[in-house]
Design a protein around this motif. Sequence first.
Motif, PDB file in Angstrom:
ATOM      1  N   GLY A 108       0.517  -1.357  -0.221  1.00  0.00           N
ATOM      2  CA  GLY A 108       0.018   0.171   0.282  1.00  0.00           C
ATOM      3  C   GLY A 108       0.812   1.064   0.130  1.00  0.00           C
ATOM      4  N   THR A 111       2.282   2.233  -3.836  1.00  0.00           N
ATOM      5  CA  THR A 111       1.572   1.962  -5.485  1.00  0.00           C
ATOM      6  C   THR A 111       1.634   3.844  -6.389  1.00  0.00           C
ATOM      7  OG1 THR A 111      -0.435   3.489  -3.954  1.00  0.00           O
ATOM      8  CG2 THR A 111      -0.371   1.456  -3.897  1.00  0.00           C
ATOM      9  N   PRO A 112       1.486   3.887  -6.734  1.00  0.00           N
ATOM     10  CA  PRO A 112       2.019   5.204  -7.698  1.00  0.00           C
ATOM     11  C   PRO A 112       1.098   6.449  -6.923  1.00  0.00           C
ATOM     12  CG  PRO A 112       0.945   3.244  -9.553  1.00  0.00           C
ATOM     13  CD  PRO A 112       0.562   2.729  -8.076  1.00  0.00           C
ATOM     14  N   LYS A 113       0.055   5.911  -6.782  1.00  0.00           N
ATOM     15  CA  LYS A 113      -0.534   7.444  -5.894  1.00  0.00           C
ATOM     16  C   LYS A 113       0.414   7.794  -4.501  1.00  0.00           C
ATOM     17  CE  LYS A 113      -4.569   7.365  -3.939  1.00  0.00           C
ATOM     18  NZ  LYS A 113      -5.290   6.806  -3.017  1.00  0.00           N
ATOM     19  N   ASN A 114       0.358   6.415  -3.985  1.00  0.00           N
ATOM     20  CA  ASN A 114       1.037   6.704  -2.557  1.00  0.00           C
ATOM     21  C   ASN A 114       2.525   7.549  -2.423  1.00  0.00           C
ATOM     22  OD1 ASN A 114      -1.152   6.768  -0.928  1.00  0.00           O
ATOM     23  ND2 ASN A 114      -1.164   4.502  -0.783  1.00  0.00           N
ATOM     24  N   ARG A 116       3.870   9.271  -5.473  1.00  0.00           N
ATOM     25  CA  ARG A 116       3.234  10.616  -5.734  1.00  0.00           C
ATOM     26  C   ARG A 116       3.994  11.671  -4.535  1.00  0.00           C
ATOM     27  NH1 ARG A 116       0.590   8.519 -10.031  1.00  0.00           N
ATOM     28  NH2 ARG A 116      -1.428   8.996  -9.145  1.00  0.00           N
ATOM     29  N   ARG A 117       2.762  11.083  -3.449  1.00  0.00           N
ATOM     30  CA  ARG A 117       3.227  12.058  -2.319  1.00  0.00           C
ATOM     31  C   ARG A 117       4.835  12.123  -1.779  1.00  0.00           C
ATOM     32  NH1 ARG A 117      -1.333   8.603   1.221  1.00  0.00           N
ATOM     33  NH2 ARG A 117      -3.123   9.350  -0.487  1.00  0.00           N
ATOM     34  N   PHE A 372       7.863   2.105  -8.334  1.00  0.00           N
ATOM     35  CA  PHE A 372       7.331   3.679  -8.206  1.00  0.00           C
ATOM     36  C   PHE A 372       8.015   4.359  -7.768  1.00  0.00           C
ATOM     37  CE2 PHE A 372       3.990   0.974  -9.494  1.00  0.00           C
ATOM     38  CZ  PHE A 372       3.866   1.085 -10.800  1.00  0.00           C
TER      39      PHE A 372
END
Lengths: 420, 76
Positions: A108, A111-114, A116-117, A372
């Motif tokens: 978790g 992931t790509p989204k996390n 990016r943070r 990522f």
Amino acid sequence: MSPTAVPAPILAPEIADPRLYLDGIPHERFARIRAIPGLAWHPYGDNGFWAVTRHADVRAVSRNPTVFSSAIGHTNLWDLEADALEARRSLIDTDAPDHTRLRRMVAGAFTPKNIRRWEDAVREITVELLDIFVAQGGGDWVDMVAAPLPIRVILAMLGVPVADAGYLVELSNYLVEGTGDTQSLPPDAFGNTTELRLLPFNSPASHALFEYGDEMRSKRRAEPRDDLVTHLVEAEAEGGRISRHEYRHLFHLLVFAGNETTRTAISHGAMALAANPDQWQRVLDDPELVEPATEEIIRWATPVLHMRRTAATDCELAGTPIAAGEKLVMWYGSANRDEAVFANPLRFDVGRRTSEHFAFGGGGPHLCLGAFLARLEVSVLLQEMAARRLFLEQLGEPVRVASNFVHGVLSVDMAPGGAS
Amino acid sequence: MSGDLVAVAVEEERCIGGGQCEMLEPEVFLLDDDEAISSVIGSGVLPRPRAEVVVHRCPGAAISIVEHPEASGTDG
């Protein structure tokens, strides 16, 4: 050995000798193996392994984990006794369902989204390192940029104090040594009392890293925070979703794989940009090339050179019959230079529009967890170098690691040039 | 024809959270923050060639193509 009805396999040229890699990946030997019909057999130790060198064959092995197991044998070349295999087992050496369960403990965060943070944090570290590199007129690129960038980022994710980055890079360097055939540490280094054969990379540095992870575990148990170590500690506490052993090995893996591999990518990337200023100029002229340039650097570097699988049943690959229990070794650096997939594979080309390289694995379930994060680190570095119009000039030869497993660079001197 | 829209589905047990689907098609796939299990979001449909790329790249072989009911009724 093969049954008598089967013709003797063609022998592969030597590719396992760690010393070969002091001059870089032996691409010419791998090209010869790729051209051999079927699979070539490579003697190693008491038996040997099937050398899987073509892109398509690496993919076929990676994507069939039921037949080509990570858990039956070790995922490195040499065999381990049963107790050592158990003592050293990590996420890398598991099959489903254990692999899926363990991976979900940490996936978790990656992931790509996390991922990016973390971009702002990655940029802040990158800017600091590049500014020092330029202000000091260059120096050892590994020491000044390639090593500190990824270790600081993974430590921030884990919640480990950044002040310990130097110590953990030092431990990682000792672990890398363990993939070759020379160890500079005595067996009792760092207070180690465990038999080396029971430790990852046969290294007492693994003991030190486990101890460090245990210390973090105690701290986060006492005082939870919003970080990965706390997340794992809570998973261990909540009805044993992971075991103590699994925690220790996940911590070890995250620190080691989270810094050593991207360090390698950034080192080889810098050398490739220095050797190919025309390619770097293309990126400066077209910022949209940062993304394919990132993929090309990662293909070019191929930080992890191989993983091994063990046949769970009698099977066949590329027309070659394989007996249950035989080893297959996927050579990612070879797949990444496969002329069947990459035009002019020995050319560094920032405009390649394919990301089908196998530097993150061959496309199966053991796909690099940090893919990522690695992409983010390399792409932010390229963006910040481009913002400074920073060309690199390589001074002298790199000092490479004598390892058939990690494509490591210990040091390479670089000078800033071309900044306008 | 290549413009056919197809629906995609994720088999949860096989998903290892590799994130290739979200990378390739962020408007169709999203990994959850906890265990990184992928699910289909939005319309859940894609042109067939793009869906085939996602299927090809999924490391857990967890994604499959389901013919979209509306698209399959369109022959033009």
